[in-house]
Design a protein around this motif. Structure first.
Motif, PDB file in Angstrom:
ATOM      1  N   UNK A   9      57.354  28.297  43.470  1.00 56.63           N
ATOM      2  CA  UNK A   9      56.181  29.157  43.373  1.00 56.63           C
ATOM      3  C   UNK A   9      55.678  29.510  44.764  1.00 56.63           C
ATOM      4  N   UNK A  10      54.388  29.234  45.008  1.00 57.55           N
ATOM      5  CA  UNK A  10      53.807  29.545  46.320  1.00 57.55           C
ATOM      6  C   UNK A  10      54.059  28.454  47.351  1.00 57.55           C
ATOM      7  N   UNK A  62      48.111  17.947  53.777  1.00 58.27           N
ATOM      8  CA  UNK A  62      48.428  18.518  52.480  1.00 58.27           C
ATOM      9  C   UNK A  62      49.113  19.868  52.617  1.00 58.27           C
ATOM     10  N   UNK A  63      49.992  20.150  51.677  1.00 61.11           N
ATOM     11  CA  UNK A  63      50.658  21.451  51.669  1.00 61.11           C
ATOM     12  C   UNK A  63      49.654  22.578  51.483  1.00 61.11           C
ATOM     13  N   UNK A  64      48.620  22.331  50.684  1.00 67.21           N
ATOM     14  CA  UNK A  64      47.636  23.382  50.402  1.00 67.21           C
ATOM     15  C   UNK A  64      46.732  23.675  51.598  1.00 67.21           C
ATOM     16  N   UNK A  78      56.177  21.124  53.859  1.00 66.47           N
ATOM     17  CA  UNK A  78      55.813  21.878  52.661  1.00 66.47           C
ATOM     18  C   UNK A  78      54.520  22.627  52.938  1.00 66.47           C
ATOM     19  N   UNK A  79      54.532  23.935  52.708  1.00 66.64           N
ATOM     20  CA  UNK A  79      53.376  24.769  53.050  1.00 66.64           C
ATOM     21  C   UNK A  79      53.233  25.896  52.044  1.00 66.64           C
ATOM     22  N   UNK A  80      52.037  26.483  51.998  1.00 68.71           N
ATOM     23  CA  UNK A  80      51.819  27.665  51.179  1.00 68.71           C
ATOM     24  C   UNK A  80      52.499  28.871  51.814  1.00 68.71           C
ATOM     25  N   UNK A 125      59.986  35.660  52.316  1.00 68.72           N
ATOM     26  CA  UNK A 125      60.472  35.571  53.692  1.00 68.72           C
ATOM     27  C   UNK A 125      61.347  34.347  53.844  1.00 68.72           C
ATOM     28  N   UNK A 126      62.228  34.421  54.843  1.00 73.81           N
ATOM     29  CA  UNK A 126      63.104  33.295  55.172  1.00 73.81           C
ATOM     30  C   UNK A 126      62.725  32.679  56.511  1.00 73.81           C
TER      31      UNK A 126
END
Length: 239
Positions: free
Chosen positions: A114-115, A230-232, A127-129, A134-135
């Protein structure tokens, strides 16, 4: 200000956050705990329990009076006002520093859920939003989004809500009046616990902590720590 920003003040065994500061300020403004709870749209019982919990660790913060010509009420003690002033200084210092200090890591997306994107970077997988297709991306990790832990007692990755966890070493400490900016080297071949983190080059994360946390963790150059975020609270953007 970014919605992810939140200052905390650790005093003894108690952590004071923005909700606590708002409650104490409302008591001072409204003249009673019940009026303060109403003004903040909180239940009186929960507000009362929170003030009691704060006072267990910090001493008397609210002075209560009963009856009399004015009908009784509550006001902050000198200790309560001092606590509010300390929190205001910390929040101002965090806001000033967090707007300018961040680590920016170039990387390649290797997985998507997902996002949430898993990005291969110089410090390992982050891990990130990511909201775009994109690559090749860059990941921004803000100084106020990172939490430092003692390397020997840090929570395991599975036991923490933080998706990103890296062993590292304190490289520098810039101590200020209420906060300190700590530079932590992470992602080198040998981390603070002697394990490989998946990258040779590594990178430096700026981390914003309160002076209380600086002293509690005995943060100084050469000290091993674990950095989590946090990823968020981490954003990846195309490059």
């Amino acid at each position: 200000m970014d919605a992810g920003f939140e200052a905390h003040l650790r005093a003894g065994d108690v952590t004071v956050d923005g909700d606590d500061a708002a409650l104490l300020a409302a008591v001072d403004r409204e003249g009673s705990l019940s009026a303060a709870a109403d003004a903040l749209d909180r239940s009186y019982s929960r507000a009362q329990k929170r003030v009691s919990a704060l006072e267990e660790g910090l001493g008397a913060l609210v002075e209560r009076t009963r009856g009399g010509a004015d009908g009784g009420g509550s006001r902050l003690t000198d200790a309560g006002r001092d606590l509010l002033a300390r929190f205001a200084r910390v929040r101002a210092a965090f806001a000033d520093t967090a707007e300018t200090d961040a680590a920016v890591l170039r990387g390649t997306v290797r997985d998507r859920d997902g996002e949430l994107a898993t990005v291969e970077t110089a410090i390992g997988d982050v891990t990130a939003l990511l909201f775009e297709d994109a690559t090749d991306v860059q990941v921004a990790v803000r100084a106020d989004a990172v939490t430092l832990h003692d390397a020997t007692t840090a929570p395991d990755a599975d036991a923490s809500s933080a998706r990103n966890r890296f062993a590292g070493t304190v490289a520098a400490v810039d101590r200020r009046e209420s906060v300190a900016l700590v530079e932590v080297t992470v992602g080198e071949e040998d981390g603070a616990d002697g394990e490989e983190d998946g990258a040779d080059a590594g990178a430096t994360l700026p981390v914003l902590v309160t002076v209380d946390s600086l002293e509690r963790l005995a943060l100084e150059p050469g000290r091993g720590v674990v950095a989590t975020f946090k990823a968020t609270a981490t954003r990846a953007t195309p490059v």
